[in-house]
Design a protein around this motif. Structure first.
Motif, PDB file in Angstrom:
ATOM      1  N   GLU A  47      -3.557   0.684 -35.057  1.00  0.00           N
ATOM      2  CA  GLU A  47      -4.824   0.593 -35.793  1.00  0.00           C
ATOM      3  C   GLU A  47      -4.785   1.454 -37.053  1.00  0.00           C
ATOM      4  OE1 GLU A  47      -8.002   1.731 -33.161  1.00  0.00           O
ATOM      5  OE2 GLU A  47      -7.572   0.080 -31.773  1.00  0.00           O
ATOM      6  N   LEU A  48      -4.296   2.686 -36.907  1.00  0.00           N
ATOM      7  CA  LEU A  48      -4.195   3.576 -38.069  1.00  0.00           C
ATOM      8  C   LEU A  48      -3.278   2.979 -39.129  1.00  0.00           C
ATOM      9  CD1 LEU A  48      -3.959   7.102 -36.398  1.00  0.00           C
ATOM     10  CD2 LEU A  48      -5.767   6.310 -37.948  1.00  0.00           C
ATOM     11  N   SER A  49      -2.151   2.450 -38.710  1.00  0.00           N
ATOM     12  CA  SER A  49      -1.196   1.857 -39.633  1.00  0.00           C
ATOM     13  C   SER A  49      -1.846   0.723 -40.423  1.00  0.00           C
ATOM     14  CB  SER A  49       0.034   1.350 -38.873  1.00  0.00           C
ATOM     15  OG  SER A  49       0.942   0.750 -39.758  1.00  0.00           O
ATOM     16  N   ALA A  50      -2.533  -0.160 -39.714  1.00  0.00           N
ATOM     17  CA  ALA A  50      -3.201  -1.292 -40.369  1.00  0.00           C
ATOM     18  C   ALA A  50      -4.304  -0.800 -41.307  1.00  0.00           C
ATOM     19  CB  ALA A  50      -3.774  -2.235 -39.317  1.00  0.00           C
ATOM     20  N   GLU A  51      -5.031   0.216 -40.889  1.00  0.00           N
ATOM     21  CA  GLU A  51      -6.114   0.783 -41.701  1.00  0.00           C
ATOM     22  C   GLU A  51      -5.567   1.358 -43.013  1.00  0.00           C
ATOM     23  OE1 GLU A  51      -8.783   4.706 -41.176  1.00  0.00           O
ATOM     24  OE2 GLU A  51      -8.909   3.274 -39.506  1.00  0.00           O
ATOM     25  N   TYR A  52      -4.460   2.066 -42.955  1.00  0.00           N
ATOM     26  CA  TYR A  52      -3.869   2.662 -44.163  1.00  0.00           C
ATOM     27  C   TYR A  52      -3.405   1.577 -45.124  1.00  0.00           C
ATOM     28  CZ  TYR A  52      -3.723   6.973 -41.369  1.00  0.00           C
ATOM     29  OH  TYR A  52      -4.048   8.041 -40.588  1.00  0.00           O
ATOM     30  N   ILE A  53      -2.812   0.507 -44.591  1.00  0.00           N
ATOM     31  CA  ILE A  53      -2.348  -0.593 -45.438  1.00  0.00           C
ATOM     32  C   ILE A  53      -3.547  -1.276 -46.093  1.00  0.00           C
ATOM     33  CG2 ILE A  53      -1.270  -2.888 -45.417  1.00  0.00           C
ATOM     34  CD1 ILE A  53       0.601  -1.747 -43.177  1.00  0.00           C
ATOM     35  N   ALA A  54      -4.577  -1.577 -45.303  1.00  0.00           N
ATOM     36  CA  ALA A  54      -5.761  -2.267 -45.821  1.00  0.00           C
ATOM     37  C   ALA A  54      -6.473  -1.429 -46.883  1.00  0.00           C
ATOM     38  CB  ALA A  54      -6.721  -2.587 -44.671  1.00  0.00           C
ATOM     39  N   ALA A  55      -6.478  -0.124 -46.722  1.00  0.00           N
ATOM     40  CA  ALA A  55      -7.170   0.757 -47.672  1.00  0.00           C
ATOM     41  C   ALA A  55      -6.346   1.010 -48.930  1.00  0.00           C
ATOM     42  CB  ALA A  55      -7.503   2.084 -47.001  1.00  0.00           C
ATOM     43  N   GLY A  56      -5.071   0.601 -48.913  1.00  0.00           N
ATOM     44  CA  GLY A  56      -4.212   0.802 -50.073  1.00  0.00           C
ATOM     45  C   GLY A  56      -3.891   2.270 -50.323  1.00  0.00           C
ATOM     46  N   ARG A  57      -3.769   3.034 -49.247  1.00  0.00           N
ATOM     47  CA  ARG A  57      -3.442   4.468 -49.361  1.00  0.00           C
ATOM     48  C   ARG A  57      -2.069   4.656 -49.987  1.00  0.00           C
ATOM     49  NH1 ARG A  57      -6.298   7.345 -45.051  1.00  0.00           N
ATOM     50  NH2 ARG A  57      -8.449   6.730 -45.350  1.00  0.00           N
ATOM     51  N   GLY A  58      -1.756   5.867 -50.376  1.00  0.00           N
ATOM     52  CA  GLY A  58      -0.464   6.181 -50.973  1.00  0.00           C
ATOM     53  C   GLY A  58       0.629   6.375 -49.947  1.00  0.00           C
ATOM     54  N   PHE A  59       0.273   6.212 -48.683  1.00  0.00           N
ATOM     55  CA  PHE A  59       1.242   6.393 -47.602  1.00  0.00           C
ATOM     56  C   PHE A  59       1.026   5.327 -46.544  1.00  0.00           C
ATOM     57  CE2 PHE A  59      -2.479   8.969 -46.816  1.00  0.00           C
ATOM     58  CZ  PHE A  59      -2.831   8.646 -45.513  1.00  0.00           C
ATOM     59  N   ASP A  60       2.076   5.102 -45.759  1.00  0.00           N
ATOM     60  CA  ASP A  60       2.022   4.175 -44.631  1.00  0.00           C
ATOM     61  C   ASP A  60       2.354   4.949 -43.365  1.00  0.00           C
ATOM     62  OD1 ASP A  60       1.599   1.863 -46.176  1.00  0.00           O
ATOM     63  OD2 ASP A  60       3.755   1.512 -46.417  1.00  0.00           O
ATOM     64  N   PRO A  74       6.018   2.128 -50.955  1.00  0.00           N
ATOM     65  CA  PRO A  74       7.066   1.833 -51.937  1.00  0.00           C
ATOM     66  C   PRO A  74       6.593   1.891 -53.387  1.00  0.00           C
ATOM     67  CG  PRO A  74       7.200   0.298 -50.103  1.00  0.00           C
ATOM     68  CD  PRO A  74       5.945   1.109 -49.894  1.00  0.00           C
ATOM     69  N   GLU A  75       5.388   1.398 -53.661  1.00  0.00           N
ATOM     70  CA  GLU A  75       4.910   1.395 -55.049  1.00  0.00           C
ATOM     71  C   GLU A  75       4.577   2.805 -55.559  1.00  0.00           C
ATOM     72  OE1 GLU A  75       1.636  -0.363 -52.391  1.00  0.00           O
ATOM     73  OE2 GLU A  75       3.787  -0.554 -52.624  1.00  0.00           O
ATOM     74  N   VAL A  80       6.325   9.998 -56.677  1.00  0.00           N
ATOM     75  CA  VAL A  80       6.784  11.098 -55.827  1.00  0.00           C
ATOM     76  C   VAL A  80       8.124  11.611 -56.322  1.00  0.00           C
ATOM     77  CG1 VAL A  80       7.484  11.740 -53.490  1.00  0.00           C
ATOM     78  CG2 VAL A  80       5.469  10.296 -53.837  1.00  0.00           C
ATOM     79  N   GLU A  81       9.026  10.707 -56.666  1.00  0.00           N
ATOM     80  CA  GLU A  81      10.337  11.119 -57.177  1.00  0.00           C
ATOM     81  C   GLU A  81      10.192  11.945 -58.452  1.00  0.00           C
ATOM     82  OE1 GLU A  81      12.667   7.567 -57.641  1.00  0.00           O
ATOM     83  OE2 GLU A  81      12.608   7.157 -55.481  1.00  0.00           O
TER      84      GLU A  81
END
Length: 186
Positions: A47-60, A74-75, A80-81
């Motif tokens: 659920e957390l993983s899906a929530e982060y993807i749906a919210a477009g967070r900077g992390f997965d 990835p984007e 970060v680099e």
């Protein structure tokens, strides 16, 4: 009667633990630490993983190598680099340069020996040099079991050296009466 702080909910607990790990953590391990059923933990992670993807967070939050861990999306990786690279380009302080010189010329050397040569505690500076990848652990001293440190291949690369034999000679920079200087320190 004591007022114990309430336990964080499952999702908050998972986030807190996963924020500090440096390698994937298995669902069963997370379930044991959080004292929750593995299936409940697995569901919350998905659920957390899906929530982060749906919210477009900077992390997965990804499941890899038999466990879960946060990763940069990835984007966002180029940002970060750039941040990490720019942070590594910051100039070294005088204390860091002195400590690095002691390690380079006396390696392998303990923190205590570095401190004795410099005349000040060098623990924080040594951590900085390790974080920047210029210094690394090189085993332990047989008598005292003190951790020994040496320079890294990255140090050679940054200094433009093929090997340590290319370090400049120290003699021209040392006082003429080094023996009396060493005696005074002891």
């Amino acid at each position: 009667m004591t007022d114990a702080a309430p336990e964080p909910d499952l999702r908050a607990g998972l986030e807190a633990i996963l924020m500090v790990v440096d390698e994937p953590v298995a669902e069963v391990t997370l379930a044991q630490v959080l004292e929750r059923p593995t299936q409940e933990v697995a569901g919350a992670l998905r659920e957390l993983s899906a929530e982060y993807i749906a919210a477009g967070r900077g992390f997965d939050l990804r499941e890899v190598a038999g466990g879960w861990r946060f990763y940069t999306r990835p984007e966002c990786a180029p940002l970060v680099e750039r941040f990490v690279r720019d942070g590594q380009q910051a100039r070294l302080t005088q204390a860091a340069l002195e400590t690095l010189a002691v390690v380079a010329y006396r390696q392998p050397v303990s923190r205590a020996r570095v401190a004795a040569i410099r005349g000040v505690n060098s623990d924080g500076v040594m951590r900085t040099l390790m974080t920047r990848g210029l210094v690394e652990e090189a085993g332990t001293e047989p008598e005292s079991q003190a951790v020994l440190y040496r320079t890294t291949p990255y140090f050679l690369e940054r200094m433009g050296l093929r090997d340590l034999d290319e370090l400049p000679e120290l003699a021209p920079f040392l006082p003429d009466d080094m023996d009396s200087l060493e005696e005074r320190k002891q």
